[in-house]
Every structure is written in C-alpha cells, then in structure tokens.
Design an enzyme around this catalytic site. Structure first.
Site, PDB file in Angstrom:
ATOM      1  N   TYR A  84      40.707  41.881  37.751  1.00 39.56           N
ATOM      2  CA  TYR A  84      40.839  40.789  36.774  1.00 39.56           C
ATOM      3  C   TYR A  84      42.267  40.821  36.239  1.00 39.56           C
ATOM      4  O   TYR A  84      42.654  41.727  35.513  1.00 39.56           O
ATOM      5  CB  TYR A  84      39.824  40.968  35.649  1.00 39.56           C
ATOM      6  CG  TYR A  84      39.767  39.842  34.625  1.00 39.56           C
ATOM      7  CD1 TYR A  84      40.531  38.691  34.743  1.00 39.56           C
ATOM      8  CD2 TYR A  84      38.920  39.949  33.531  1.00 39.56           C
ATOM      9  CE1 TYR A  84      40.466  37.671  33.812  1.00 39.56           C
ATOM     10  CE2 TYR A  84      38.830  38.925  32.578  1.00 39.56           C
ATOM     11  CZ  TYR A  84      39.607  37.789  32.719  1.00 39.56           C
ATOM     12  OH  TYR A  84      39.537  36.782  31.789  1.00 39.56           O
ATOM     13  N   LYS A 139      40.262  37.980  40.266  1.00 38.80           N
ATOM     14  CA  LYS A 139      40.155  36.861  39.332  1.00 38.80           C
ATOM     15  C   LYS A 139      41.534  36.702  38.719  1.00 38.80           C
ATOM     16  O   LYS A 139      41.951  37.503  37.878  1.00 38.80           O
ATOM     17  CB  LYS A 139      39.105  37.139  38.255  1.00 38.80           C
ATOM     18  CG  LYS A 139      38.956  36.024  37.213  1.00 38.80           C
ATOM     19  CD  LYS A 139      37.945  36.432  36.144  1.00 38.80           C
ATOM     20  CE  LYS A 139      37.660  35.316  35.158  1.00 38.80           C
ATOM     21  NZ  LYS A 139      38.819  34.863  34.388  1.00 38.80           N
TER      22      LYS A 139
END
Length: 305
Positions: free
Chosen positions: A138, A166
């Site tokens: 992330y 992400k």
C-alpha cells in the site's frame, strides 16, 4: 502465470461503521457489504485509510474483518489492511486474517518514524513471511511520508507472495513504471479516485477507492467502459465522478460526508467518523450530492450506447 482474476476490477475501500456508543456496528457493516455485492463491485478493502484503520484497536480491526467475512461468500474478494506502526502488531493482524480466510493482506510502510527503505522492507517482509496469504503493498506517500523507491518496489515484486500494489500517490506516472518493472503478472490498484481512468490507461488493472462506496454503480460502469475500450464514454463518466468528489471534499471531512451519503442512499445508518474526524451534518449540501449521484446513475445506460 498466477490466477489473479479475483483481484481485478472495482474494490470499495470500506468505511468502518460505529454505533451511537462509538463501538463497531457489526450488523451495519454486514448490510453495507451485501449492498456492495449487489452493485457488482469485485470486493472490499478493509481497515485501510477510509476504514479508519489507525483509529481502531487491534481487536476492533479483527472484529471488522470478521464481520465482512461473515457475509462475503466465495464470489467476493476481501483484502484486509494490516499495517501498523510496529511489525509485531501487523503480524498479529495478518495471522488473524489468514485464520478467518481472507483473500489477501496489505500494509502501508511503518508510520510515524520516517523509516529508511531498508526498515520498510524489513517491516513488509516480516508481515509477508508470517502467513501464506498474498500480500499487496500500500503506497500512499501523502499520508505516510514514505516515497516508495523503485528499487525497493522491484525487490518486493520479486517475492512470489507479493501479488500487487495499491498505488494511491497522486501522479499516475508511476503506474507505468510499476507495470514495466513487475510485468503483466501483477495487480496494480489505482488509488486516486479522481484519476481512475488515467491510472488504468497508465497500467493499473484494478482500483480501490474511498469514494467508491458512495457511488459504486458509477465506478463499476467506468471500469466496464474502460475494459470495452470505450474511452470517450469513460472520460465523460470520470468527469461526472469528479464532480461528485469535488463536492464531497468541499465538506468538513470526506469520511463524514461519505458516511452521510451512504446513509441517505442505501438506508443504512453509517453514523459518523471516529474522532478526531469531523462529522458532516445532514443538510442541503448532502441532499444535493445524493441527488447528483442518483441522476448520474440514472444516466448510465446512455453512456454504454
């Protein structure tokens, strides 16, 4: 090639819902997940930024993940964010996620201390090695103050458990860089909602977003148009989405506004965000946003023609 199809598509960054006593509202979370399933989204991202993960205790984060898994079913992908300041607590959350059967875990870099890339690599590797679950990086430097170096990404992407990233940094330029480094057998989630089309065109093959929860129908349609290479129609729809996002972020807090819109649109009491986030009053501004979304949803069939 790995079978990554269940990670492609539109994933709602799930809002955590609290009751009047600021406790986790398990029933409301379950109902909201059911609604998103019915709207055609691919899955949810649990306890991330939108889910107020860093405002929850470890036990509360487990409670939210369990609520989601209770209603997810085999046809709905669940990714649980397990990022914490310390690796030990992240590992605890990852092991719990594996126990309840989630599809993948994800984590931001260790926050607060402004750690070196070597320390972040140690943190992520500790989480990855603690379970057999797929792992999704992330990257959100505007909140973590950690700008992911391309060489660290390249090393992480070589780990067979690391299936994706992400990427919520605001420029979409690095989508192409990550795709070039990782190759096609890798999931890149676009994380900037207002640049979903741009991110997809630059290499992303999925998306996770916090405003998706207020208007899932629009993002599902946008994804469909991109997959059909109907770029002009997709561009028009992205403009409409951005019109809504502009309105949402003009209010005292995005999460407060989003929860209010969710309550109005789906008949679920999504409550207010946890302090110190500000609540957003149910007033004419929220009514106007809800009306705008409903009008845009009603126009979707025209975009597909």
């Amino acid at each position: 090639m790995r079978d990554l199809e269940k990670f492609k598509g539109v994933f709602v960054a799930l809002n955590t819902i609290y009751d009047k006593n600021d406790e986790i509202n398990v029933d409301a979370i379950k109902e909201l997940v059911k609604i998103y399933k019915s709207k055609g989204v691919k899955g949810v991202y649990v306890c991330g930024s939108t889910g107020e993960g860093f405002l929850l205790s470890t036990e509360e984060r487990m409670q939210v993940a369990e609520a989601v898994m209770d209603v997810a079913g085999d046809d709905f992908t669940v990714i649980v964010h397990v990022g914490c300041a310390g690796t030990k607590e992240s590992i605890r959350l990852a092991k719990h996620a594996e126990k309840i059967g989630v599809d993948a875990v994800s984590a931001v870099p260790s926050v607060y201390y402004h750690l070196s890339p070597a320390s972040v690599e140690k943190h992520w590797t500790g989480i990855i090695d603690s379970t057999d679950l797929p792992f999704i990086i992330y990257n959100i430097p505007q909140l973590t103050s950690f700008n992911l170096p391309l060489d660290l990404f390249e090393r992480m992407a070589k780990n067979p458990k690391v299936i994706g990233i992400k990427n919520s940094e605001e420029p979409v330029y690095n989508m192409e860089r990550y795709r070039t480094v990782a190759g096609d057998d890798f999931i890149i989630f676009n994380g900037s909602d207002e640049q979903y089309l741009g991110g997809r065109l630059m290499g992303a093959n999925a998306g996770i977003g916090g405003t998706y929860g207020t208007m899932p129908e629009l993002f599902v349609k946008l994804d469909e148009l991109i997959n059909q290479n109907k770029i002009e129609q997709a561009k028009l729809l992205q403009y409409k989405i951005n019109d809504v996002i502009f309105d949402l972020i003009s209010l005292p807090s995005l999460y407060g506004a989003a929860k209010n819109v969710i309550s109005r649109r789906f008949g679920i009491d999504a409550g207010v965000p946890r302090s110190p986030f500000l609540p957003v009053e149910n007033d004419e501004k929220i009514s106007a946003i809800v009306e705008k979304i409903e009008n845009y949803v009603a126009q979707l069939n025209e975009l597909g023609e």
